[in-house]
Design a protein around this motif. Structure first.
Motif, mmCIF file in Angstrom:
data_model
loop_
_atom_site.group_PDB
_atom_site.id
_atom_site.type_symbol
_atom_site.label_atom_id
_atom_site.label_comp_id
_atom_site.label_asym_id
_atom_site.label_seq_id
_atom_site.Cartn_x
_atom_site.Cartn_y
_atom_site.Cartn_z
ATOM 1 N N ARG A 27 0.803 -1.215 0.000
ATOM 2 C CA ARG A 27 0.000 0.000 0.000
ATOM 3 C C ARG A 27 0.840 1.272 0.000
ATOM 4 O O ARG A 27 0.303 2.360 -0.121
ATOM 5 C CB ARG A 27 -0.897 0.016 1.236
ATOM 6 C CG ARG A 27 -1.881 -1.124 1.295
ATOM 7 C CD ARG A 27 -2.736 -1.043 2.556
ATOM 8 N NE ARG A 27 -3.702 -2.133 2.633
ATOM 9 C CZ ARG A 27 -4.545 -2.300 3.633
ATOM 10 N NH1 ARG A 27 -4.549 -1.446 4.639
ATOM 11 N NH2 ARG A 27 -5.379 -3.318 3.622
ATOM 12 N N THR A 28 2.154 1.123 0.153
ATOM 13 C CA THR A 28 2.986 2.316 0.298
ATOM 14 C C THR A 28 3.898 2.511 -0.900
ATOM 15 O O THR A 28 4.966 3.092 -0.774
ATOM 16 C CB THR A 28 3.831 2.204 1.580
ATOM 17 O OG1 THR A 28 4.651 1.034 1.506
ATOM 18 C CG2 THR A 28 2.954 2.174 2.800
ATOM 19 N N SER A 31 5.723 5.756 -1.609
ATOM 20 C CA SER A 31 6.823 6.158 -0.729
ATOM 21 C C SER A 31 8.170 5.599 -1.164
ATOM 22 O O SER A 31 9.202 5.973 -0.598
ATOM 23 C CB SER A 31 6.547 5.695 0.703
ATOM 24 O OG SER A 31 5.354 6.250 1.191
ATOM 25 N N TYR A 32 8.158 4.708 -2.130
ATOM 26 C CA TYR A 32 9.374 4.015 -2.528
ATOM 27 C C TYR A 32 10.081 4.699 -3.689
ATOM 28 O O TYR A 32 9.451 5.188 -4.624
ATOM 29 C CB TYR A 32 9.059 2.576 -2.934
ATOM 30 C CG TYR A 32 8.857 1.659 -1.761
ATOM 31 C CD1 TYR A 32 7.630 1.596 -1.109
ATOM 32 C CD2 TYR A 32 9.901 0.867 -1.290
ATOM 33 C CE1 TYR A 32 7.448 0.761 -0.032
ATOM 34 C CE2 TYR A 32 9.721 0.028 -0.207
ATOM 35 C CZ TYR A 32 8.498 -0.021 0.413
ATOM 36 O OH TYR A 32 8.323 -0.843 1.491
ATOM 37 N N TRP A 53 10.418 9.123 -4.941
ATOM 38 C CA TRP A 53 9.000 9.254 -4.591
ATOM 39 C C TRP A 53 8.482 10.644 -4.930
ATOM 40 O O TRP A 53 7.285 10.864 -5.035
ATOM 41 C CB TRP A 53 8.778 8.909 -3.116
ATOM 42 C CG TRP A 53 9.434 9.848 -2.155
ATOM 43 C CD1 TRP A 53 10.712 9.800 -1.688
ATOM 44 C CD2 TRP A 53 8.817 10.975 -1.517
ATOM 45 N NE1 TRP A 53 10.936 10.830 -0.824
ATOM 46 C CE2 TRP A 53 9.800 11.561 -0.678
ATOM 47 C CE3 TRP A 53 7.544 11.544 -1.560
ATOM 48 C CZ2 TRP A 53 9.536 12.684 0.084
ATOM 49 C CZ3 TRP A 53 7.275 12.655 -0.784
ATOM 50 C CH2 TRP A 53 8.281 13.219 0.025
ATOM 51 N N ASN A 73 1.408 5.828 -9.407
ATOM 52 C CA ASN A 73 1.186 5.388 -8.031
ATOM 53 C C ASN A 73 -0.201 4.773 -7.838
ATOM 54 O O ASN A 73 -0.391 3.924 -6.971
ATOM 55 C CB ASN A 73 1.401 6.546 -7.065
ATOM 56 C CG ASN A 73 2.858 6.958 -6.977
ATOM 57 O OD1 ASN A 73 3.764 6.170 -7.249
ATOM 58 N ND2 ASN A 73 3.084 8.218 -6.625
ATOM 59 N N ASN A 76 0.374 1.284 -8.760
ATOM 60 C CA ASN A 76 1.537 0.636 -8.132
ATOM 61 C C ASN A 76 2.516 0.105 -9.180
ATOM 62 O O ASN A 76 3.036 -1.011 -9.049
ATOM 63 C CB ASN A 76 1.104 -0.515 -7.215
ATOM 64 C CG ASN A 76 0.615 -0.037 -5.870
ATOM 65 O OD1 ASN A 76 0.335 1.153 -5.689
ATOM 66 N ND2 ASN A 76 0.488 -0.934 -4.921
#
Length: 122
Positions: A27-28, A31-32, A53, A73, A76
Motif C-alpha cells: 500500500r505504500t 513512498s518508494y 518518490w 502510483n 503501483n
C-alpha cells in the motif's frame, strides 16, 4: 515488504522500442524509490534509471535521451520506455525498490524483481 514483478521484455530489432512494466505489491508504493538495472551475460548488474518518490529521475549516460522512466502510483507500477534500442541494450532488466534515495548502486535497493529479458537484434 514489497514484491516486484516485471513484464514487457522481448525480442526487438535495433532501432525499435519496448516498454517495461514493474508491478509492486503493498500500500505504500508511492513512498518508494524505484530503479531499473540490467545485467548482460558475464557482466555485473548495472544501473539504468531511477525515480524517486518525488518523481525526480536519473539515468545512466548510456541510455539518456533514449529511455524514460515513469511511475503511476494509482497502479503501483513503474515503467521504463525504451526507444532507439541498440544490440548493446540486450540484458535481463530488473526492477528494484527502496524507501531511501533513488540511488545508482545495487546495494542501495532492498527489494528486487525476478527480471525480464530484453534482446535487441542487429
Amino acid at each position: 515488504q514489497v514484491q516486484l514483478v516485471e513484464s514487457g521484455g522481448g525480442l526487438v530489432q535495433a532501432g525499435g522500442s519496448l516498454r517495461l512494466s514493474c508491478a509492486a505489491s503493498g500500500r505504500t508504493f508511492s513512498s518508494y524509490a524505484m530503479g531499473w538495472f540490467r545485467q548482460a551475460p558475464g557482466t555485473e548488474r548495472e544501473f539504468v534509471s531511477a525515480i524517486s518518490w518525488t518523481n525526480s529521475t536519473d539515468y545512466a549516460d548510456s541510455v539518456k535521451g533514449r529511455f524514460t522512466i515513469s511511475r503511476d502510483n494509482a497502479k503501483n507500477t513503474v515503467y521504463l520506455q525504451m526507444n532507439s534500442l541498440k544490440p548493446e541494450d540486450t540484458a535481463v532488466y530488473y526492477c528494484a525498490a527502496d524507501l531511501e534515495v533513488a540511488g545508482q548502486k545495487v546495494h542501495e535497493y532492498a527489494y528486487w524483481g525476478q527480471g525480464t529479458q530484453v534482446t535487441v537484434s542487429s
